[in-house]
Design an enzyme around this catalytic site. Structure first.
Site, PDB file in Angstrom:
ATOM      1  N   GLU A  21      -9.043   1.257  -2.568  1.00 35.47           N
ATOM      2  CA  GLU A  21      -9.144   1.311  -1.117  1.00 35.47           C
ATOM      3  C   GLU A  21     -10.547   1.754  -0.706  1.00 35.47           C
ATOM      4  O   GLU A  21     -10.812   2.922  -0.506  1.00 35.47           O
ATOM      5  CB  GLU A  21      -8.097   2.261  -0.528  1.00 35.47           C
ATOM      6  CG  GLU A  21      -8.036   2.174   0.988  1.00 35.47           C
ATOM      7  CD  GLU A  21      -6.937   3.032   1.586  1.00 35.47           C
ATOM      8  OE1 GLU A  21      -6.628   2.834   2.765  1.00 35.47           O
ATOM      9  OE2 GLU A  21      -6.388   3.895   0.875  1.00 35.47           O
TER      10      GLU A  21
ATOM     11  N   HIS B 188     -13.550   1.535   3.637  1.00 37.34           N
ATOM     12  CA  HIS B 188     -12.528   2.426   4.178  1.00 37.34           C
ATOM     13  C   HIS B 188     -13.002   2.828   5.565  1.00 37.34           C
ATOM     14  O   HIS B 188     -13.333   1.966   6.377  1.00 37.34           O
ATOM     15  CB  HIS B 188     -12.267   3.618   3.249  1.00 37.34           C
ATOM     16  CG  HIS B 188     -11.055   4.406   3.641  1.00 37.34           C
ATOM     17  ND1 HIS B 188     -11.131   5.675   4.170  1.00 37.34           N
ATOM     18  CD2 HIS B 188      -9.749   4.079   3.643  1.00 37.34           C
ATOM     19  CE1 HIS B 188      -9.908   6.102   4.467  1.00 37.34           C
ATOM     20  NE2 HIS B 188      -9.043   5.156   4.162  1.00 37.34           N
TER      21      HIS B 188
ATOM     22  N   HIS C 132      -2.500  -3.162   4.592  1.00 41.92           N
ATOM     23  CA  HIS C 132      -1.728  -2.283   5.478  1.00 41.92           C
ATOM     24  C   HIS C 132      -2.364  -2.286   6.868  1.00 41.92           C
ATOM     25  O   HIS C 132      -3.159  -1.425   7.195  1.00 41.92           O
ATOM     26  CB  HIS C 132      -1.594  -0.866   4.913  1.00 41.92           C
ATOM     27  CG  HIS C 132      -2.873  -0.157   4.605  1.00 41.92           C
ATOM     28  ND1 HIS C 132      -3.888  -0.689   3.834  1.00 41.92           N
ATOM     29  CD2 HIS C 132      -3.323   1.086   4.955  1.00 41.92           C
ATOM     30  CE1 HIS C 132      -4.877   0.173   3.724  1.00 41.92           C
ATOM     31  NE2 HIS C 132      -4.564   1.257   4.413  1.00 41.92           N
TER      32      HIS C 132
ATOM     33  N   ASP D  38       2.000   2.079   3.750  1.00 42.25           N
ATOM     34  CA  ASP D  38       1.073   3.208   3.831  1.00 42.25           C
ATOM     35  C   ASP D  38       1.785   4.547   3.677  1.00 42.25           C
ATOM     36  O   ASP D  38       1.285   5.582   4.131  1.00 42.25           O
ATOM     37  CB  ASP D  38       0.278   3.188   5.140  1.00 42.25           C
ATOM     38  CG  ASP D  38      -1.057   3.943   5.040  1.00 42.25           C
ATOM     39  OD1 ASP D  38      -1.466   4.275   3.916  1.00 42.25           O
ATOM     40  OD2 ASP D  38      -1.663   4.206   6.088  1.00 42.25           O
TER      41      ASP D  38
ATOM     42  N   HIS E  29      -9.156  -2.138   7.207  1.00 41.17           N
ATOM     43  CA  HIS E  29     -10.245  -1.172   7.403  1.00 41.17           C
ATOM     44  C   HIS E  29     -11.589  -1.804   7.752  1.00 41.17           C
ATOM     45  O   HIS E  29     -12.509  -1.071   8.136  1.00 41.17           O
ATOM     46  CB  HIS E  29     -10.441  -0.253   6.184  1.00 41.17           C
ATOM     47  CG  HIS E  29      -9.427   0.828   6.066  1.00 41.17           C
ATOM     48  ND1 HIS E  29      -9.416   1.934   6.887  1.00 41.17           N
ATOM     49  CD2 HIS E  29      -8.382   0.994   5.209  1.00 41.17           C
ATOM     50  CE1 HIS E  29      -8.407   2.727   6.536  1.00 41.17           C
ATOM     51  NE2 HIS E  29      -7.762   2.171   5.537  1.00 41.17           N
TER      52      HIS E  29
ATOM     53  N   HIS F  54       0.835  -1.209   0.000  1.00 44.33           N
ATOM     54  CA  HIS F  54       0.000   0.000   0.000  1.00 44.33           C
ATOM     55  C   HIS F  54       0.868   1.257   0.000  1.00 44.33           C
ATOM     56  O   HIS F  54       1.617   1.502   0.929  1.00 44.33           O
ATOM     57  CB  HIS F  54      -0.898   0.014   1.242  1.00 44.33           C
ATOM     58  CG  HIS F  54      -2.035   0.972   1.142  1.00 44.33           C
ATOM     59  ND1 HIS F  54      -3.269   0.617   0.644  1.00 44.33           N
ATOM     60  CD2 HIS F  54      -2.137   2.279   1.469  1.00 44.33           C
ATOM     61  CE1 HIS F  54      -4.077   1.665   0.684  1.00 44.33           C
ATOM     62  NE2 HIS F  54      -3.408   2.691   1.176  1.00 44.33           N
TER      63      HIS F  54
ATOM     64  N   ASP G 220       0.267   5.540  -1.128  1.00 50.19           N
ATOM     65  CA  ASP G 220      -0.755   6.514  -1.491  1.00 50.19           C
ATOM     66  C   ASP G 220      -0.265   7.637  -2.385  1.00 50.19           C
ATOM     67  O   ASP G 220      -0.858   8.728  -2.386  1.00 50.19           O
ATOM     68  CB  ASP G 220      -1.371   7.101  -0.225  1.00 50.19           C
ATOM     69  CG  ASP G 220      -2.488   6.242   0.328  1.00 50.19           C
ATOM     70  OD1 ASP G 220      -3.464   6.003  -0.402  1.00 50.19           O
ATOM     71  OD2 ASP G 220      -2.385   5.798   1.491  1.00 50.19           O
TER      72      ASP G 220
END
Length: 425
Positions: A158, A185, A247, A355, A226, A45, A47
């Site tokens: 995600e 999420h 993650h 992350d 999540h 993961h 971003d």
């Protein structure tokens, strides 16, 4: 929770103790370097795509991904991006799931459009650097990219809001290249409960269960980061292929709802699933999690005492912050999560999911993507063998991908799952 942490850590260290001879008299640094040379990090993961949207509005023709050290001026708090091509190489990263995240606050139709835009900008970024990056759709693609000295680049969605509760959109995003989807999420979807929202469905609805089945039928990895514990367990009840946590950490070490409880870890070996351990400090350090809760309580107390008076509580909170500095998360904290997952689920259940660029900073010593060699050195110091480290860096997630692909191939005679589309009469 602190007592649980101490017990888990001591038990893990006892389990992992290994004589120096088993490491062939190499230093931890040498063991880590050899492991990352043989099996570069396959990170679950990152971003960067949402940074491209937030900082540049997805206008990237002039964006220099070779070196992002000058990007502080593009962020309201002056933060420099955690990721670029040079630092990925320094960190030993050979494959990366790029998160095509969009906020869970968007209405579903907006979320679908934004997700398509994030898929587009990520694929455009990959295409701009053909000598460094290669779009990967299969485990074989990942292996080929690594063998060619490129960073295999995969797409992960995600949050289930990204498909607008539509199996048709799910299938089309798969065709566009998405190879995992996190079921939720930060908020519930109409068919699954989030770890950080008030439960509304007691786990997965019937539609949610069929969506999981459809994901596995087409070969898309089911990502349980999540989601609520009940959604995790519901998914494991019906999964025919390995699941991942792209993650997440171990809840026994840090009690955050985003982390994986032992009830789920205990079932991962049978499923073949992988927890790709996160580097976000608030999910690693229990002391930091407790500090944050105490600070939020202090904010609420001050606001209640000084209603309508903004200056007084602001000054008092600054004094509280000075008297109560935030505890730091460290590489050792991240290694503790890996130790615990190994103790409960086994060495085959561990991966890495940093992350980066989705948080303020990584732990001390791993502030950006260059920090992975330091983590692997710490693990070698704790007695992990080179073979263990190679499983953690990329072997386990590669195996899970191959198993998911094999399961999808076995379902070739199963028709697509269907639900009626909305009609306008």
């Amino acid at each position: 929770m602190i007592r649980t942490f101490a017990l888990a850590t001591s038990a893990s260290l006892a389990l992992l103790a290994a004589p120096a001879a088993a490491q062939e008299n190499r230093t931890p640094e040498e063991i880590a370097a050899a492991a990352l040379e043989a099996a570069p990090v396959f990170d679950g993961h990152n971003d960067v795509p949402i940074q491209l949207r937030g900082r540049f509005g997805n206008v990237i023709n002039e964006f220099d991904f070779a070196n992002t050290s000058d990007t502080g001026e593009t962020h309201p708090a002056g933060r420099v991006m955690h990721t670029d091509l040079g630092r990925l190489r320094e960190g030993g990263v050979g494959a990366q799931f790029w998160s095509v995240y969009v906020p869970a606050s968007l209405d579903e139709p907006e979320a679908v459009q934004a997700t398509i835009e994030q898929i587009d900008v990520t694929k455009r970024l990959i295409a701009r650097y053909p000598d460094e990056l290669a779009l990967a759709l299969t485990a074989d693609d990942v292996a080929a990219a690594m063998a060619a000295g490129k960073i295999a680049s995969l797409l992960g969605m995600e949050g289930g809001h990204s498909i607008g509760s539509s199996l048709a959109v799910l299938r089309q995003t798969y065709d566009l290249g998405a190879r995992y989807m996190t079921l939720t999420h930060s908020k519930n979807t109409p068919w699954a409960d989030s770890a950080t929202d008030t439960p509304a469905h007691d786990g997965l609805t019937d539609f949610g269960k069929d969506l999981v089945r459809e994901m596995q039928r087409i070969g898309m990895l089911v990502d349980l980061s999540h989601v609520s514990e009940k959604v995790m367990l519901d998914t494991l009840d019906i999964a025919g292929a390995p699941v991942i946590f792209s993650h997440s950490g171990a809840r026994a070490i840090n009690g955050h709802a985003r982390n994986v409880p032992d009830s789920v870890l205990a079932r991962l070996a049978e499923n073949g699933g992988v927890v790709m351990v996160v580097a976000l400090p608030g999910f690693l350090s229990e002391a930091q999690r407790q500090w944050y809760a105490n600070r939020q309580a202090e904010i609420a107390r001050l606001e209640a005492l000084w209603q309508g008076q903004s200056e007084e509580p602001r000054a008092l909170l600054a004094a509280w912050d000075e008297a109560n500095p935030m505890p730091e998360a460290t590489i050792s904290d991240m290694a503790d999560h890996i130790d615990h997952i190994r103790m409960v689920a086994g060495i085959d259940a561990i991966g890495i999911g940093g992350d980066y660029d989705g948080m303020t900073t990584g732990p001390v010593g791993m502030e950006d993507v260059t920090g992975y060699p330091a983590l692997f050195t710490e693990l070698a110091r704790r007695g992990y063998s080179q073979a263990d480290l190679e499983k953690i860096s990329s072997g386990n997630i590669m195996r899970a991908m191959r198993q998911a692909e094999a399961y999808a191939a076995s379902q070739s005679d199963v028709p697509p799952y269907e639900y009626p589309a909305a009609r306008e009469d």
